[in-house]
Design a protein around this motif. Structure first.
Motif, PDB file in Angstrom:
ATOM      1  N   THR A   1      62.790  67.545  19.579  1.00  0.00           N
ATOM      2  CA  THR A   1      62.371  66.520  18.631  1.00  0.00           C
ATOM      3  C   THR A   1      60.655  67.466  19.331  1.00  0.00           C
ATOM      4  OG1 THR A   1      60.588  64.412  19.280  1.00  0.00           O
ATOM      5  CG2 THR A   1      62.506  64.957  20.871  1.00  0.00           C
ATOM      6  N   GLU A   2      59.920  67.242  18.379  1.00  0.00           N
ATOM      7  CA  GLU A   2      58.232  67.543  18.812  1.00  0.00           C
ATOM      8  C   GLU A   2      57.536  65.969  19.590  1.00  0.00           C
ATOM      9  OE1 GLU A   2      56.130  69.766  18.577  1.00  0.00           O
ATOM     10  OE2 GLU A   2      58.106  70.294  18.294  1.00  0.00           O
ATOM     11  N   LYS A   3      57.988  64.293  19.866  1.00  0.00           N
ATOM     12  CA  LYS A   3      57.584  63.562  20.686  1.00  0.00           C
ATOM     13  C   LYS A   3      58.324  63.625  21.951  1.00  0.00           C
ATOM     14  CE  LYS A   3      56.755  60.395  16.817  1.00  0.00           C
ATOM     15  NZ  LYS A   3      55.817  61.298  16.066  1.00  0.00           N
ATOM     16  N   THR A   4      57.774  63.566  22.472  1.00  0.00           N
ATOM     17  CA  THR A   4      57.874  63.590  24.722  1.00  0.00           C
ATOM     18  C   THR A   4      58.882  62.535  24.324  1.00  0.00           C
ATOM     19  OG1 THR A   4      55.546  64.071  23.935  1.00  0.00           O
ATOM     20  CG2 THR A   4      56.963  64.425  26.621  1.00  0.00           C
ATOM     21  N   ALA A   5      58.471  60.894  24.290  1.00  0.00           N
ATOM     22  CA  ALA A   5      59.080  59.933  25.146  1.00  0.00           C
ATOM     23  C   ALA A   5      60.729  60.366  24.385  1.00  0.00           C
ATOM     24  CB  ALA A   5      58.042  58.590  24.845  1.00  0.00           C
ATOM     25  N   LYS A   6      60.459  60.386  23.187  1.00  0.00           N
ATOM     26  CA  LYS A   6      61.944  60.302  22.644  1.00  0.00           C
ATOM     27  C   LYS A   6      62.817  61.717  23.349  1.00  0.00           C
ATOM     28  CE  LYS A   6      62.821  59.547  17.864  1.00  0.00           C
ATOM     29  NZ  LYS A   6      62.726  60.116  16.592  1.00  0.00           N
ATOM     30  N   LEU A   7      62.664  62.663  23.672  1.00  0.00           N
ATOM     31  CA  LEU A   7      62.628  64.142  24.221  1.00  0.00           C
ATOM     32  C   LEU A   7      63.150  63.481  25.658  1.00  0.00           C
ATOM     33  CD1 LEU A   7      62.843  66.697  23.940  1.00  0.00           C
ATOM     34  CD2 LEU A   7      60.884  67.485  24.909  1.00  0.00           C
ATOM     35  N   PHE A   8      62.581  62.885  26.432  1.00  0.00           N
ATOM     36  CA  PHE A   8      62.237  62.338  27.696  1.00  0.00           C
ATOM     37  C   PHE A   8      64.347  61.205  27.534  1.00  0.00           C
ATOM     38  CE2 PHE A   8      58.834  65.755  28.632  1.00  0.00           C
ATOM     39  CZ  PHE A   8      59.646  66.380  29.897  1.00  0.00           C
ATOM     40  N   GLY A   9      64.041  60.197  27.232  1.00  0.00           N
ATOM     41  CA  GLY A   9      64.534  60.076  26.763  1.00  0.00           C
ATOM     42  C   GLY A   9      66.156  60.423  26.656  1.00  0.00           C
ATOM     43  N   THR A  10      66.188  60.963  25.793  1.00  0.00           N
ATOM     44  CA  THR A  10      67.861  61.704  24.780  1.00  0.00           C
ATOM     45  C   THR A  10      67.741  62.656  26.603  1.00  0.00           C
ATOM     46  OG1 THR A  10      67.161  61.490  22.860  1.00  0.00           O
ATOM     47  CG2 THR A  10      68.512  62.703  23.445  1.00  0.00           C
ATOM     48  N   ALA A  11      67.080  62.882  26.846  1.00  0.00           N
ATOM     49  CA  ALA A  11      68.000  63.993  27.852  1.00  0.00           C
ATOM     50  C   ALA A  11      67.945  63.278  28.417  1.00  0.00           C
ATOM     51  CB  ALA A  11      67.048  64.990  28.017  1.00  0.00           C
ATOM     52  N   HIS A  12      67.386  62.092  29.545  1.00  0.00           N
ATOM     53  CA  HIS A  12      67.969  61.658  30.764  1.00  0.00           C
ATOM     54  C   HIS A  12      69.802  60.592  30.376  1.00  0.00           C
ATOM     55  CE1 HIS A  12      65.003  62.896  33.512  1.00  0.00           C
ATOM     56  NE2 HIS A  12      64.146  62.303  32.011  1.00  0.00           N
ATOM     57  N   ALA A  13      69.003  60.326  29.198  1.00  0.00           N
ATOM     58  CA  ALA A  13      70.857  59.530  28.372  1.00  0.00           C
ATOM     59  C   ALA A  13      71.811  60.657  28.289  1.00  0.00           C
ATOM     60  CB  ALA A  13      69.892  58.912  27.468  1.00  0.00           C
ATOM     61  N   LEU A  14      72.156  61.815  28.469  1.00  0.00           N
ATOM     62  CA  LEU A  14      72.809  62.609  28.347  1.00  0.00           C
ATOM     63  C   LEU A  14      73.908  63.599  29.323  1.00  0.00           C
ATOM     64  CD1 LEU A  14      70.609  65.199  25.042  1.00  0.00           C
ATOM     65  CD2 LEU A  14      72.877  64.022  25.386  1.00  0.00           C
ATOM     66  N   ASN A  15      75.018  63.346  29.094  1.00  0.00           N
ATOM     67  CA  ASN A  15      75.988  63.408  30.611  1.00  0.00           C
ATOM     68  C   ASN A  15      75.747  65.009  30.719  1.00  0.00           C
ATOM     69  OD1 ASN A  15      77.214  62.811  32.713  1.00  0.00           O
ATOM     70  ND2 ASN A  15      78.053  60.831  31.851  1.00  0.00           N
ATOM     71  N   ALA A  16      75.498  65.626  30.647  1.00  0.00           N
ATOM     72  CA  ALA A  16      75.851  66.648  31.316  1.00  0.00           C
ATOM     73  C   ALA A  16      74.340  67.899  31.400  1.00  0.00           C
ATOM     74  CB  ALA A  16      74.960  67.590  29.608  1.00  0.00           C
ATOM     75  N   GLY A  17      75.854  68.777  32.464  1.00  0.00           N
ATOM     76  CA  GLY A  17      74.919  69.842  33.965  1.00  0.00           C
ATOM     77  C   GLY A  17      73.109  70.167  33.311  1.00  0.00           C
ATOM     78  N   VAL A  18      73.188  71.013  32.208  1.00  0.00           N
ATOM     79  CA  VAL A  18      71.988  71.503  31.048  1.00  0.00           C
ATOM     80  C   VAL A  18      71.429  70.701  30.127  1.00  0.00           C
ATOM     81  CG1 VAL A  18      70.653  74.747  30.525  1.00  0.00           C
ATOM     82  CG2 VAL A  18      72.854  74.000  32.197  1.00  0.00           C
ATOM     83  N   VAL A  19      70.172  70.524  30.225  1.00  0.00           N
ATOM     84  CA  VAL A  19      69.278  70.504  29.009  1.00  0.00           C
ATOM     85  C   VAL A  19      68.705  71.021  28.270  1.00  0.00           C
ATOM     86  CG1 VAL A  19      69.078  68.174  27.786  1.00  0.00           C
ATOM     87  CG2 VAL A  19      70.734  67.639  29.055  1.00  0.00           C
ATOM     88  N   TRP A  20      68.372  71.098  27.613  1.00  0.00           N
ATOM     89  CA  TRP A  20      67.420  71.758  26.475  1.00  0.00           C
ATOM     90  C   TRP A  20      66.905  71.596  25.651  1.00  0.00           C
ATOM     91  CZ3 TRP A  20      72.120  75.642  27.104  1.00  0.00           C
ATOM     92  CH2 TRP A  20      71.815  76.504  28.024  1.00  0.00           C
ATOM     93  N   ALA A  21      65.524  71.597  25.937  1.00  0.00           N
ATOM     94  CA  ALA A  21      63.894  70.871  25.093  1.00  0.00           C
ATOM     95  C   ALA A  21      63.836  71.599  24.147  1.00  0.00           C
ATOM     96  CB  ALA A  21      63.554  70.055  25.771  1.00  0.00           C
ATOM     97  N   ASN A  22      64.094  71.345  22.766  1.00  0.00           N
ATOM     98  CA  ASN A  22      63.515  72.416  21.968  1.00  0.00           C
ATOM     99  C   ASN A  22      63.567  74.162  22.272  1.00  0.00           C
ATOM    100  OD1 ASN A  22      62.002  70.108  20.566  1.00  0.00           O
ATOM    101  ND2 ASN A  22      60.511  70.155  22.059  1.00  0.00           N
ATOM    102  N   GLY A  23      64.825  73.836  22.603  1.00  0.00           N
ATOM    103  CA  GLY A  23      65.645  75.570  22.462  1.00  0.00           C
ATOM    104  C   GLY A  23      67.057  74.924  22.595  1.00  0.00           C
ATOM    105  N   TYR A  24      67.443  76.304  23.029  1.00  0.00           N
ATOM    106  CA  TYR A  24      69.043  76.770  23.582  1.00  0.00           C
ATOM    107  C   TYR A  24      69.236  77.761  23.820  1.00  0.00           C
ATOM    108  CZ  TYR A  24      73.565  73.928  23.368  1.00  0.00           C
ATOM    109  OH  TYR A  24      74.356  73.390  24.195  1.00  0.00           O
ATOM    110  N   ASN A  25      70.285  77.947  25.219  1.00  0.00           N
ATOM    111  CA  ASN A  25      70.777  79.159  25.397  1.00  0.00           C
ATOM    112  C   ASN A  25      69.440  79.913  26.136  1.00  0.00           C
ATOM    113  OD1 ASN A  25      73.117  79.008  25.147  1.00  0.00           O
ATOM    114  ND2 ASN A  25      73.350  80.229  22.969  1.00  0.00           N
TER     115      ASN A  25
END
Lengths: 307, 492
Positions: free
Chosen positions: B436-460
């Protein structure tokens, strides 16, 4: 052709284009790592020759200089008459009559004229439009216009839309290429937005740069513009062309651009009706590499004419 | 395989350019018989239990490899113990760092050779081994070389001590890279190592042992034993081992945890995953397509953190899937040694069978199956076309279980809450991606995810300085970064 129109909502949509620059850089790096060999290379080198808009845009241009350009464009390498001619020559309006005289009336080589106060666009709109008409009256078959970057950067996108639409109308059936001067626009998002805007206003081609400032064409910018062309095609079925210009000097660069086009837009864009290179020194490197492919060694520089 | 045909404009992407072959020509000699590397020496190993490692792109054998006996494993552990107590554990951090720097440089100098060998043994494209596996492996050694004389900063206020002898078991999906993730931090901290490569990809590890000899690493600091899972079980269960590190399947991880339970052995596990990749409608969509492609088709999907569960905001789902299909048509599948290959071979017949088994299940579960690439898959060797499974739901087997292949399941969500709920609805928790290009949504989602690694606007995206590891059934412990030192340190 009636004047194109757009609403405030259209403008708002153009201005909200979203691009992730780091991902674009990664995509481009991947395209650049493609390895082109043998037949593929031969085919693409010839295709690239046919896509060149052979350009001279200097204050010191003369009719004779333009004649030289036209001869080179028509027959890039005299020893190989089966090579395609370049797509077009690209000159200043004042040079259009000389170019038309040199090309004659039945040449397959297009005659593109920059117009609308190239390269800055800083003239009154009326003068810019009359320049377009003058160039067409004297034989131009393609117009490369510049947009008003100052207007765009101060947020007056509607004005830019209207100037393109007015130029489109002045061109009639003549091919219109719209130059953004992407090196002045600052971000890929602005470039994506203005690409949408220019296509909506009736551009036949969208073009990166005048060649007068650096950076000119880059692969990330070209990728973003190709992507807008693709989305427009998928939504409307209309095929808009692309012309990166400035800074493309080597065959290797040109082939990387062609891979980018092939992987973004596919086979229908691998033709000079939809893809051009705005370049001058590129042509000789393409010829050099073609000879290298045919003969196994690089030719002497004196075998290929300077212009 | 059916696509709805209508009048919509279509792009002719597949075959737009016919690529002439562009094979990587660097020659690599492979010794036909490989054994083990114990106490600084190559040993032939037993004839009994000898197995083949093959080139999965052709199914032809590359070499035979010995399976380590209990005596050989014992010898390796004893050599490691002796080296740890006699040399390596006593050496200053700065001196250990010098060895790690030498290893890193030597890996860079021999990068092309390693890239070709890894591609032949594993089946992954040369583009990846050349641009990712080998350079990253060298970077890990450079990174931990820098830590070797600064370990006090990793455990502030306490004194770092090595743990002792580490038993390390690594998988076949990134053979050399996983080896470097395991060996570099262990050595930096003053431990010695007995490592077992996967039985389908032992060759790069054995060649790495040549580098260890070249740089003059003291004998016994790194030992390599080859063999199947049973060999790994012997190694992990050996009483001379102080620390166990395993990367591989969750099933084997459970087994190892039972083996280690009740002993003094420290344990870290990096296991499977079924990672969610969330794309909101306000993402940079073309780049998100690219990220999703990278997330699932990188290394034929043989990536524990592969973004194999795509979660699309419903309002963009159809359009996004169309864009994925377009992009997939420029993926070149075929000879992994060709520089233009994007999708290489599946590592083994068994793995290909496993993927096909899941394709059967997908069909039974009513999934829409779409496969596409720029060219047809080769007829010999083990290949699987990039695949999309649409119309699948959270309760479906193909959405819940790790397929470990180039197969992407596509689901939709309506609200960010639903996206997070679906993403977290998994036994695994290794990685996730959010676009997402919305920063608040990005961080809100990332912090709610139960995972060891969260990539924002990228992967691997990997970096030696960045810790990697999972939660829940994806394991525990981190590799990379400062956190990657902790499992190999006793802080007192």
């Amino acid at each position: 052709m009636s004047l194109q129109r757009c609403t405030e909502a259209d403008l708002a949509a153009f201005r909200s284009a979203r691009i992730d620059e780091m991902s674009v850089a990664r995509r481009v790096a991947r395209v650049k790592s493609r390895s082109l060999k043998a037949d593929t290379k031969d085919r693409l080198l010839r295709l690239a020759v046919s896509m060149v808009d052979l350009t001279t845009l200097e204050g010191m241009d003369t009719p004779d200089r333009v004649r030289a350009l036209c001869h080179k464009a028509s027959r890039p390498l005299a020893e190989q008459p089966d090579l395609p001619s370049t797509a077009a020559v690209c000159v200043y309006p004042a040079m259009v009559p000389a170019a038309r005289e040199a090309l004659g009336t039945s040449s397959p080589v297009g005659l593109a004229s920059v117009a609308t106060g190239f390269p800055s666009g800083q003239l009154a709109l009326g003068q810019r439009l009359s320049e377009v008409r003058w160039a067409i009256d004297h034989g131009a078959t393609e117009i490369d216009m510049v947009i008003s970057r100052g207007r765009l950067l101060t947020g007056d996108w509607g004005w830019v839309f209207d100037e393109i639409a007015a130029t489109r109308e002045a061109c009639g059936p003549v091919v219109l290429k719209v130059i953004f001067e992407t090196g002045e626009l600052g971000s890929l998002e602005t470039i994506a937005g203005v690409s949408q805007l220019a296509i909506a206003a009736g551009a036949d081609f969208i073009k990166t740069s005048t060649g007068k400032i650096s950076p000119a064409a880059t692969m990330p910018v070209t990728f973003v513009m190709l992507d807008v062309i693709r989305e427009h095609y998928l939504k409307t079925g209309r095929m808009v062309g692309m012309k990166p210009a400035g800074g493309i000097r080597t065959a290797k660069q040109a082939l990387q651009y062609l891979v980018l086009v092939a992987e973004t837009l596919g086979a229908d864009w691998l033709t000079n009706e939809r893809f051009r290179f705005g370049a001058s020194s590129l042509l000789n490197d393409l010829l050099r590499q073609l000879i290298r492919r045919q003969e196994g060694t690089y030719p002497s520089p004196r075998r290929i004419s300077v212009d | 395989m059916t696509m709805t045909q209508d009048d919509r404009p279509t792009l002719k992407i597949a075959g737009a350019i016919e690529f002439s072959p562009a094979p990587e020509g660097h020659p690599v000699d492979i010794r036909p018989h490989q054994g083990h590397f114990i106490d600084g020496m190559f040993v032939e190993g037993a004839e009994e239990g000898r197995f083949q490692t093959i080139d999965p792109a052709t199914a032809r054998p590359l070499a035979t490899v010995a399976a380590a006996t209990a005596q050989e494993i014992d010898a390796a552990v004893k050599a490691a113990r002796k080296a740890q107590q006699g040399v390596w554990g006593r050496m200053s951090g700065a001196e250990r760092g010098k060895f790690l720097y030498r290893i890193a440089r030597r890996l860079q100098e021999r990068a092309r050779e390693f890239a070709v060998l890894e591609t032949m043994d594993n089946g992954k494209p040369i583009r990846e081994t050349r641009d990712v596996d080998v350079p990253l492996a060298a970077q890990h050694f450079f990174y931990y070389a820098g830590w070797a004389d600064k370990l006090g900063y990793a455990v502030p206020g306490r004194t770092p001590h090595p743990v002792g002898v580490a038993a390390q078991v690594i998988p076949w999906n990134f053979p050399l890279l996983m080896l470097s993730w395991k060996i570099a931090p262990a050595l930096a901290c003053g431990n010695t190592v007995v490592l077992k490569p996967s039985e389908t990809t032992p060759l790069s590890a054995m060649r790495f042992a040549q580098i260890l000899q070249e740089v003059g690493l003291p004998p016994g600091v790194v030992n390599l034993v080859n063999g199947p899972g049973a060999t790994g079980a012997l190694l992990v269960g050996h009483e001379g081992v102080d620390k166990v590190a395993f990367t591989g399947s969750t099933g084997v991880g459970r087994h190892i945890m039972r083996t280690v339970a009740g002993t003094k052995k420290k344990l870290t596990l990096e296991l499977g995953g079924k990672s969610a990749h969330i794309v909101y409608r306000d993402a940079a969509l073309t780049q998100a397509v690219e990220g999703v492609i990278d997330g699932i088709f990188f290394n034929q999907g043989h990536v524990c953190c592969a973004g194999s569960r795509l979660l699309l905001e419903a309002s963009i789902a159809d359009e996004f899937v169309e864009r994925l299909k377009i992009r997939m048509q420029s993926l070149r599948i075929g000879n992994p040694l060709d520089k233009n290959t994007d999708v290489g071979a599946i590592n083994s017949a068994a793995q290909l069978q496993r993927i096909q088994h899941y394709m059967d299940i997908a069909e039974q579960e009513g999934a829409g199956i779409w496969q596409g690439a720029a060219c047809p898959a080769p007829s010999e060797g083990f290949f699987h076309l990039p695949t999309l499974l649409t119309g699948v739901q959270q309760s479906d087997t193909v959405v819940r279980e790790e397929i470990f292949g180039p197969v992407l399941t596509v689901l939709t969500f309506r609200t960010p809450e639903e996206a997070v709920a679906k993403a977290n609805d998994s036994e695994y928790g290794l990685a996730a991606g959010v676009w997402t290009e919305k920063t608040a949504k990005l961080f809100g989602t990332a912090h709610a995810l139960n995972a060891g690694v969260v990539w924002a606007n990228g992967y691997n995206l990997f970096d030696p300085a960045s810790p990697f590891g999972g939660v829940r059934h994806s394991g525990f412990g981190r590799e990379g970064g400062i956190a990657g030192l902790w499992p190999y340190l006793e802080a007192r």
